[in-house]
Design an enzyme around this catalytic site. Structure first.
Site, PDB file in Angstrom:
ATOM      1  N   ASN A   8      41.548  41.098  44.780  1.00  0.00           N
ATOM      2  CA  ASN A   8      42.359  40.084  45.185  1.00  0.00           C
ATOM      3  C   ASN A   8      43.824  40.262  44.904  1.00  0.00           C
ATOM      4  OD1 ASN A   8      41.980  39.757  42.580  1.00  0.00           O
ATOM      5  ND2 ASN A   8      42.255  37.342  42.784  1.00  0.00           N
ATOM      6  N   LYS A  17      38.559  51.850  37.636  1.00  0.00           N
ATOM      7  CA  LYS A  17      37.553  51.733  38.563  1.00  0.00           C
ATOM      8  C   LYS A  17      37.986  50.329  39.385  1.00  0.00           C
ATOM      9  CE  LYS A  17      34.208  49.701  40.155  1.00  0.00           C
ATOM     10  NZ  LYS A  17      34.569  49.475  41.522  1.00  0.00           N
ATOM     11  N   ALA A  68      38.270  48.013  42.762  1.00  0.00           N
ATOM     12  CA  ALA A  68      37.212  47.158  43.890  1.00  0.00           C
ATOM     13  C   ALA A  68      37.079  48.209  44.951  1.00  0.00           C
ATOM     14  CB  ALA A  68      37.729  45.851  44.050  1.00  0.00           C
ATOM     15  N   GLU A 125      38.987  38.957  31.681  1.00  0.00           N
ATOM     16  CA  GLU A 125      39.824  38.252  32.524  1.00  0.00           C
ATOM     17  C   GLU A 125      38.836  37.768  33.797  1.00  0.00           C
ATOM     18  OE1 GLU A 125      42.583  36.887  32.158  1.00  0.00           O
ATOM     19  OE2 GLU A 125      43.547  38.433  30.522  1.00  0.00           O
ATOM     20  N   CYS A 146      42.689  33.842  41.108  1.00  0.00           N
ATOM     21  CA  CYS A 146      41.839  33.331  39.990  1.00  0.00           C
ATOM     22  C   CYS A 146      42.341  32.001  39.454  1.00  0.00           C
ATOM     23  CB  CYS A 146      41.557  34.178  38.771  1.00  0.00           C
ATOM     24  SG  CYS A 146      43.085  35.008  38.143  1.00  0.00           S
ATOM     25  N   GLU A 170      34.387  28.343  42.268  1.00  0.00           N
ATOM     26  CA  GLU A 170      35.493  29.012  42.663  1.00  0.00           C
ATOM     27  C   GLU A 170      35.496  28.723  44.075  1.00  0.00           C
ATOM     28  OE1 GLU A 170      35.727  32.957  40.735  1.00  0.00           O
ATOM     29  OE2 GLU A 170      37.807  32.513  40.442  1.00  0.00           O
ATOM     30  N   SER A 196      52.219  32.983  36.411  1.00  0.00           N
ATOM     31  CA  SER A 196      51.992  34.534  36.023  1.00  0.00           C
ATOM     32  C   SER A 196      53.341  34.900  35.684  1.00  0.00           C
ATOM     33  CB  SER A 196      51.596  34.982  37.142  1.00  0.00           C
ATOM     34  OG  SER A 196      50.059  34.450  37.500  1.00  0.00           O
TER      35      SER A 196
HETATM   36  P1  NAP Z   1      33.540  41.021  41.011  1.00  0.00           P
HETATM   37  O1  NAP Z   1      32.470  40.975  42.077  1.00  0.00           O
HETATM   38  O2  NAP Z   1      33.200  40.666  39.586  1.00  0.00           O
HETATM   39  O3  NAP Z   1      34.161  42.452  40.996  1.00  0.00           O
HETATM   40  C1  NAP Z   1      35.322  43.026  40.099  1.00  0.00           C
HETATM   41  C2  NAP Z   1      35.112  44.207  40.103  1.00  0.00           C
HETATM   42  O4  NAP Z   1      33.967  44.616  39.280  1.00  0.00           O
HETATM   43  C3  NAP Z   1      35.168  45.142  41.203  1.00  0.00           C
HETATM   44  O5  NAP Z   1      35.641  46.397  40.896  1.00  0.00           O
HETATM   45  C4  NAP Z   1      33.640  45.508  41.137  1.00  0.00           C
HETATM   46  O6  NAP Z   1      33.131  46.813  42.031  1.00  0.00           O
HETATM   47  C5  NAP Z   1      33.090  45.890  39.765  1.00  0.00           C
HETATM   48  N1  NAP Z   1      31.634  45.368  39.673  1.00  0.00           N
HETATM   49  C6  NAP Z   1      30.749  44.751  40.451  1.00  0.00           C
HETATM   50  N2  NAP Z   1      29.559  44.887  39.869  1.00  0.00           N
HETATM   51  C7  NAP Z   1      29.608  45.486  38.864  1.00  0.00           C
HETATM   52  C8  NAP Z   1      28.795  46.112  37.788  1.00  0.00           C
HETATM   53  N3  NAP Z   1      27.607  45.541  37.782  1.00  0.00           N
HETATM   54  N4  NAP Z   1      29.120  46.717  36.820  1.00  0.00           N
HETATM   55  C9  NAP Z   1      30.442  47.219  36.728  1.00  0.00           C
HETATM   56  N5  NAP Z   1      31.436  46.812  37.722  1.00  0.00           N
HETATM   57  C10 NAP Z   1      31.214  45.822  38.462  1.00  0.00           C
HETATM   58  O7  NAP Z   1      34.924  40.284  41.368  1.00  0.00           O
HETATM   59  P2  NAP Z   1      35.575  40.283  42.743  1.00  0.00           P
HETATM   60  O8  NAP Z   1      35.072  39.403  43.996  1.00  0.00           O
HETATM   61  O9  NAP Z   1      36.127  41.712  42.964  1.00  0.00           O
HETATM   62  O10 NAP Z   1      36.923  39.517  42.276  1.00  0.00           O
HETATM   63  C11 NAP Z   1      37.076  38.093  42.360  1.00  0.00           C
HETATM   64  C12 NAP Z   1      36.781  37.378  40.949  1.00  0.00           C
HETATM   65  O11 NAP Z   1      37.906  38.102  39.930  1.00  0.00           O
HETATM   66  C13 NAP Z   1      37.010  35.955  40.994  1.00  0.00           C
HETATM   67  O12 NAP Z   1      36.102  35.274  39.970  1.00  0.00           O
HETATM   68  C14 NAP Z   1      38.209  35.768  40.293  1.00  0.00           C
HETATM   69  O13 NAP Z   1      38.488  34.488  39.742  1.00  0.00           O
HETATM   70  C15 NAP Z   1      38.214  36.806  39.217  1.00  0.00           C
HETATM   71  N6  NAP Z   1      39.689  37.066  38.726  1.00  0.00           N
HETATM   72  C16 NAP Z   1      40.095  36.935  37.688  1.00  0.00           C
HETATM   73  C17 NAP Z   1      41.320  37.239  37.200  1.00  0.00           C
HETATM   74  C18 NAP Z   1      41.943  36.873  35.804  1.00  0.00           C
HETATM   75  O14 NAP Z   1      42.932  37.372  35.673  1.00  0.00           O
HETATM   76  N7  NAP Z   1      40.947  35.918  35.181  1.00  0.00           N
HETATM   77  C19 NAP Z   1      42.289  37.916  38.241  1.00  0.00           C
HETATM   78  C20 NAP Z   1      41.828  38.161  39.342  1.00  0.00           C
HETATM   79  C21 NAP Z   1      40.275  37.954  39.810  1.00  0.00           C
HETATM   80  P3  NAP Z   1      32.926  46.710  43.556  1.00  0.00           P
HETATM   81  O15 NAP Z   1      34.067  46.374  44.338  1.00  0.00           O
HETATM   82  O16 NAP Z   1      32.475  48.125  44.096  1.00  0.00           O
HETATM   83  O17 NAP Z   1      31.916  45.670  43.497  1.00  0.00           O
END
Ligand code: NAP
Length: 495
Positions: free
Chosen positions: A168, A191, A193, A267, A301, A398, A458
């Site tokens: 995102n 790594k 996304a 995060e 987020c 979310e 932020s």
């Molecule tokens: P996600 O599905 O958790 O993926 C995040 C990252 O983790 C991607 O690089 C993904 O790779 C990787 N990943 C997925 N499965 C994994 C595994 N089993 N082991 C290691 N890495 C793995 O999240 P998203 O959909 O990309 O992002 C949205 C989420 O991020 C929302 O929940 C949002 O709230 C949160 N977020 C939080 C913050 C904060 O600062 N708190 C900021 C931004 C976003 P792939 O893309 O290859 O699947």
């Protein structure tokens, strides 16, 4: 258009993807994956395949850890002033090429160009801020209470870091980790996304140009994030995992890191309440709601996920917000006129649709939007719902899209209880002209960050992070961000 020249070509067909499609970035070299496989990158505005990046294997991940290990001693011993100057150069280059980088983000992520420009400015700022932090990492010196010895505390780089980021904010989530890690003297493997790898690779080329030595930053994309991450965490040279993403994946990674007792910064997801009291400045609250809800088309987020509006201002606020949301210009990310771009994937659109239908089935009323658009691209229209009940699924999950669910409330205690009725605790927004009430409510809301009469919080200079299941640790801020990449070493000495 080309990132190295920073030239922005209005003709999108002229976009040259080649520089970002030709390799994993390991030890300062661009290379294919060891099995030659690739991951396709899709433009969410058109559903067209726009590039392909290598799909790293376990062997590629091992090579990245080797590279980070080889570079570790040299980088750790590089004088802080020199590290600082390289970080500052990263800021300068990102700023010079902001327009081209923003275009790339819009293309692969779909966010409106104006949001992408905002992201690049925010992302670059982590380099400027951490260039300043790099030369201010200091230790402690004191007399032990017994008087027997002196206590010296030295802060040392924690070691090799694995950084995992979401789609995102493809630039900012990476620089928010890379810049403090490099300031602390660590080497890293990023790594990004799978949906948004091009920005990460474009930035890797920029770091190299800024003087970051080979192996200090390595970038790999993979369709097998679980096994690839597990393999890196199992390498005893890796000492840190910094993850930004969903709470579900965060839990899995915490468990994987526990096996090797690796330091974790997390995060994770959010479920931000946006609270408007009767005495709020209505226009300011509407302005704030549009930013808190619609930055990145709701894919943030910190996005306002539940809007609680006090009875006296409820109808005016609901009408004002519906008018503003309905007037937004929905379109392709790279179109400069676009105010709300597409969602990242079809799956994301389907999830939003399911949440809206669930809320309506439980009694919510649609003020505007509320139905998936036809045609190409992963679009969902800006939507306002009112009378959203507490048992609606979207009150607990979310939404991650352009949907604003409004719920009426009567008094302060009631809204605090509602706001805290979630496993998340990342961000919250409060609008009131009564500063004492604003501070009182802020202190009672279970959240790592509060925006009081603001729609945005932020800031690289402030500690970003959540409580409860929204995360562990902080990024940015005075000392907080860098501290995540440092380890205290205590030396007892008699003088
Ligand atoms: P996600 O599905 O958790 O993926 C995040 C990252 O983790 C991607 O690089 C993904 O790779 C990787 N990943 C997925 N499965 C994994 C595994 N089993 N082991 C290691 N890495 C793995 O999240 P998203 O959909 O990309 O992002 C949205 C989420 O991020 C929302 O929940 C949002 O709230 C949160 N977020 C939080 C913050 C904060 O600062 N708190 C900021 C931004 C976003 P792939 O893309 O290859 O699947």
């Amino acid at each position: 258009m080309n990132i190295s020249s920073g030239q922005f070509d209005e003709d999108q067909d002229m976009f040259d993807y080649a520089p970002f499609s030709h390799g994993l970035y390991i030890d300062g070299h661009w290379r294919p994956s060891s099995d030659g496989r690739v991951i396709e990158v899709i433009d969410p505005s058109t559903e067209a395949v726009i590039a392909a990046v290598p799909d790293a294997t376990l062997a590629d991940a091992a090579a990245a850890v080797d590279a980070a290990a080889k570079a570790a001693a040299g980088w750790r011993e590089t004088p802080p002033r020199k590290r600082s100057e390289i970080l500052r150069r990263c800021f300068d280059l990102m700023s010079e090429r902001a327009e081209a980088l923003a275009f790339l983000i819009s293309l692969e992520n779909g966010k409106a160009l104006r949001d992408a420009r905002g992201e690049i400015a925010y992302a670059a700022e982590f380099f400027r801020w951490n260039a300043e932090e790099a030369v201010r990492i200091s230790g402690e010196f004191g007399l032990a209470p017994s008087g027997a010895n002196r206590i010296i505390v030295d802060y040392q780089p924690i070691g090799i870091c694995v950084l995992i980021t979401p789609w995102n904010f493809p630039a900012a989530m990476a620089t928010r980790k890379i810049a403090p890690a490099l300031a602390a003297g660590c080497t890293v493997i990023l790594k990004p996304a799978s949906e948004t790898p091009l920005t990460a690779y474009a930035l890797a080329a920029l770091y190299e140009e800024a003087g970051v030595p080979p192996g200090v930053v390595n970038v790999l994309t993979t369709s097998k994030p679980g096994p690839v991450t597990a393999a890196m965490l199992a390498d005893p040279r890796v000492r840190k995992l910094s993850f930004t993403g969903s709470t579900g994946i965060g839990r899995l990674l915490l468990a994987a890191a526990a096996k090797h007792v690796i330091s974790c910064s997390m995060e994770l997801g959010g479920n931000a309440p946006f609270i408007v009291f009767d005495d709020a400045d209505l226009e300011a609250a509407l302005d704030g709601a549009m930013v808190a809800k619609m930055r990145n088309a709701g894919e943030a987020c910190t996005a306002a996920n539940r809007l609680y509006v006090q009875a006296g201002i409820h109808d005016a606020f609901t009408e004002g917000l519906s008018n503003r949301m309905a007037a937004l210009n929905v379109g392709t990310g790279t179109d400069p006129q676009t105010e709300c771009g597409p969602m990242i994937t079809r799956k994301a659109v389907d999830k939003i649709d399911r949440l809206v239908k669930d809320a309506v089935a439980r009694g919510a009323k649609i003020q505007c939007g509320g139905a998936i658009a036809d045609g190409k691209g992963y679009f969902y229209p800006p939507t306002v719902l009112r009378d959203v009940p507490a048992d609606a699924v979207m009150a607990h999950e979310e939404i991650f899209g352009p949907v604003a669910p409004i719920t009426r409330f009567d008094d302060e205690a009631e809204v605090i209880a509602k706001a805290n009725d979630t496993e998340y605790g990342l961000a919250a927004y409060i609008y009131t002209r009564d500063l004492a009430r604003g501070m009182r409510v802020a202190s009672k809301i279970e959240s790592g960050m509060i925006a009081l009469n603001r729609g945005l919080m932020s800031d690289p200079a402030a500690p970003f992070g959540g409580v409860k299941q929204s995360g562990l640790g902080r990024e940015g801020g005075q000392k907080h961000g860098v501290a995540e990449f440092l380890e205290a070493k205590y030396i007892a000495v008699t003088i």
